[in-house]
Write a protein that holds these residues in place. Structure first.
Motif, PDB file in Angstrom:
ATOM      1  N   ILE A 135       0.854  -1.192   0.000  1.00 13.23           N
ATOM      2  CA  ILE A 135       0.000   0.000   0.000  1.00 13.23           C
ATOM      3  C   ILE A 135       0.885   1.236   0.000  1.00 13.23           C
ATOM      4  N   ALA A 136       0.720   2.097  -0.976  1.00 14.38           N
ATOM      5  CA  ALA A 136       1.482   3.346  -1.063  1.00 14.38           C
ATOM      6  C   ALA A 136       0.691   4.446  -0.374  1.00 14.38           C
ATOM      7  N   GLU A 137       1.304   5.103   0.614  1.00  9.38           N
ATOM      8  CA  GLU A 137       0.649   6.168   1.362  1.00  9.38           C
ATOM      9  C   GLU A 137       1.006   7.547   0.795  1.00  9.38           C
ATOM     10  N   GLY A 138       0.215   8.545   1.183  1.00  9.25           N
ATOM     11  CA  GLY A 138       0.542   9.930   0.876  1.00  9.25           C
ATOM     12  C   GLY A 138       0.366  10.326  -0.574  1.00  9.25           C
ATOM     13  N   ILE A 139      -0.541   9.670  -1.293  1.00 10.35           N
ATOM     14  CA  ILE A 139      -0.737   9.981  -2.707  1.00 10.35           C
ATOM     15  C   ILE A 139      -1.665  11.194  -2.825  1.00 10.35           C
ATOM     16  N   GLU A 140      -1.128  12.264  -3.423  1.00 14.96           N
ATOM     17  CA  GLU A 140      -1.875  13.519  -3.484  1.00 14.96           C
ATOM     18  C   GLU A 140      -2.084  14.041  -4.895  1.00 14.96           C
ATOM     19  N   THR A 141      -1.387  13.513  -5.884  1.00 13.44           N
ATOM     20  CA  THR A 141      -1.487  14.062  -7.232  1.00 13.44           C
ATOM     21  C   THR A 141      -1.757  12.968  -8.258  1.00 13.44           C
ATOM     22  N   PRO A 142      -2.381  13.330  -9.381  1.00 10.97           N
ATOM     23  CA  PRO A 142      -2.572  12.343 -10.456  1.00 10.97           C
ATOM     24  C   PRO A 142      -1.248  11.785 -10.967  1.00 10.97           C
ATOM     25  N   GLN A 143      -0.197  12.586 -10.928  1.00 10.99           N
ATOM     26  CA  GLN A 143       1.101  12.109 -11.413  1.00 10.99           C
ATOM     27  C   GLN A 143       1.631  10.988 -10.519  1.00 10.99           C
ATOM     28  N   GLN A 144       1.465  11.118  -9.202  1.00 12.20           N
ATOM     29  CA  GLN A 144       1.874  10.048  -8.302  1.00 12.20           C
ATOM     30  C   GLN A 144       1.062   8.782  -8.560  1.00 12.20           C
ATOM     31  N   ARG A 145      -0.245   8.962  -8.743  1.00 15.20           N
ATOM     32  CA  ARG A 145      -1.096   7.800  -9.020  1.00 15.20           C
ATOM     33  C   ARG A 145      -0.669   7.119 -10.309  1.00 15.20           C
ATOM     34  N   ASP A 146      -0.412   7.893 -11.357  1.00 18.06           N
ATOM     35  CA  ASP A 146      -0.020   7.301 -12.639  1.00 18.06           C
ATOM     36  C   ASP A 146       1.295   6.538 -12.503  1.00 18.06           C
ATOM     37  N   ALA A 147       2.218   7.079 -11.712  1.00 22.40           N
ATOM     38  CA  ALA A 147       3.487   6.385 -11.506  1.00 22.40           C
ATOM     39  C   ALA A 147       3.268   5.064 -10.784  1.00 22.40           C
ATOM     40  N   LEU A 148       2.358   5.050  -9.814  1.00 23.12           N
ATOM     41  CA  LEU A 148       2.058   3.805  -9.101  1.00 23.12           C
ATOM     42  C   LEU A 148       1.462   2.758 -10.033  1.00 23.12           C
ATOM     43  N   VAL A 149       0.559   3.204 -10.900  1.00 23.07           N
ATOM     44  CA  VAL A 149      -0.051   2.275 -11.861  1.00 23.07           C
ATOM     45  C   VAL A 149       1.016   1.702 -12.781  1.00 23.07           C
TER      46      VAL A 149
END
Length: 414
Positions: free
Chosen positions: A375-389
């Protein structure tokens, strides 16, 4: 004004007390303006009737200015709780009521991003303006939202410094617990690829009768080394399980409940016994409970290892929390009896950089190969989400998906 809007206005007044404005706010505004090339930046707080300028960069004379709320552009940001961009007020097709305040002040470009109180309500804006037209990109808005989070933290510190007593101690926290003021708030844990809810983390909040919801940093240090810490952890577990069970028709009857347990409990057999009793008596089956333990708070002694085995043998999932914050022993991911781990925000804040992505890719692949939750915590931006995907991270948590609230709810699809 609706009851909800009146409530937001009431929360806004918490940030308008005398002595509440720090000089560091103007520095943050200056950095935000320079980051996107704007001449002016202001911090606005809006209550039911007025807009207040708490701090400013590039327009120092405006600090302290109070104007009618309905005559402002920022009211649209607060009412919608969404950013607003007006690239050129002289040619904009936006609502004239929003453009007129800009043109009247000789301004061409406006960007406003909402500021949220600890009660999870929009109470003001980080507002940038310029006398020249500006091209404003999506990445500019995202960057300003990050600066807004910094401003929020500064406002919260000021609010507590000017309102909270300095001598809050063990007796105060124990009394609050006895009165039922320490309660769970919930934040969704989702699949970052599609937003599907996988679980909820129960976060403790002190619903203070004078100061509103207080985060654990304001009250747990006073009791962390005492049995009251265990009482809080167990009360949150029971109350959160009951709340999630009661919301089954809304959130589903299979999502996990994540609860934080102080690592020190695992060293003491009597505390572990109370924890296991609470697990058995909870409103949810133990298979839907996930205990999060900060790795740095526990050792490798026999009591700890036995406690982890006991929790898992009772059906409880065990997750190592805050992996990547401070010192961490990666060997524990191999040798401990656990079901997963959480990647701390200190790592995920740099998602998209080659070094961090390479490290996280290895941890995510380790989790996948061993059937562990990641589980990745502290996700605040679409760019962070896209990197996780892109990295294949299965679960994520953060303000991008949902801010904590008193009831477990399904967040809107992004």
């Amino acid at each position: 004004m609706t009851d909800g809007a009146a409530s937001r206005a009431g929360h806004a007044t918490n940030y308008l007390r005398d002595g509440a404005v720090s000089r560091t706010l103007s520095t943050t505004l200056e950095l935000a303006a320079m980051a996107v090339g704007f001449a002016q930046a202001r911090l606005h707080i809006l209550d039911e009737h007025h807009q207040y300028v708490l701090a400013a960069y590039g327009d120092a004379d405006s600090v302290g200015l109070v104007v009618d709320r309905e005559s402002t552009t920022c009211r649209a940001v607060v009412d919608s709780a969404e950013p607003l961009v007006i690239a050129d007020a002289t040619t904009a097709t936006a609502d004239p009521a929003l453009v007129t305040p800009l043109t009247a002040a000789g301004l061409r470009t406006y960007v406003g991003v909402p500021l949220f109180s600890r009660e999870h309500t929009a109470i003001g804006t980080l507002c940038l303006t310029d006398t020249d037209p500006k091209a404003v990109s999506g990445s500019d808005v995202t960057l300003l939202q990050k600066y807004a989070r910094v401003v929020e933290e500064q406002l919260e510190l000021q609010r507590d410094r000017t309102r909270l007593p300095d001598d809050t101690g063990l007796d105060d926290v124990a009394a609050a617990l006895a009165r039922g003021e320490i309660q769970p708030w919930f934040q969704a844990i989702v699949d970052p690829s599609d937003g599907t809810v996988q679980g909820f983390e129960a976060l403790s909040r002190w619903i203070h009768p004078l100061h509103g919801p207080l985060t654990p940093a304001h009250f747990l240090p006073a009791v962390r080394a005492t049995d009251i810490m265990l009482d809080i952890d167990l009360d949150i577990l029971r109350a959160a399980a009951t709340a999630l069970h009661g919301q089954a028709s809304t959130v589903g009857d299979d999502v996990l409940l994540h609860v934080n347990i102080e690592g020190g409990h695992l060293h003491r057999p009597a505390r572990l016994a109370r924890l296991l009793d609470a697990v058995r008596d909870a409103a949810l089956p133990s298979e839907r409970l996930c205990v999060e333990i900060i790795e740095s708070t526990v050792g490798d002694d026999d009591n700890t290892l036995s406690a982890l085995e006991a929790l898992r043998s009772n059906g409880v999932h065990v997750v190592v929390d805050d992996l990547g914050r401070g010192w961490s022993s990666l060997s524990r991911l191999v040798h401990w009896s656990i079901d997963g781990f959480k990647l701390d925000a200190s790592l995920t804040s740099s998602l998209g950089s080659p070094a961090v992505d390479h490290l996280l890719r290895g941890l995510i692949e380790h989790g996948r190969a061993n059937g562990l939750m990641v589980i990745a915590e502290g996700i605040e931006t679409p760019q962070q989400r896209d990197a996780l995907v892109e990295l294949g991270c299965p679960e994520a948590q953060g303000f991008l998906f949902q801010r904590p609230g008193p009831v477990p709810t399904i967040p809107p699809t992004l």
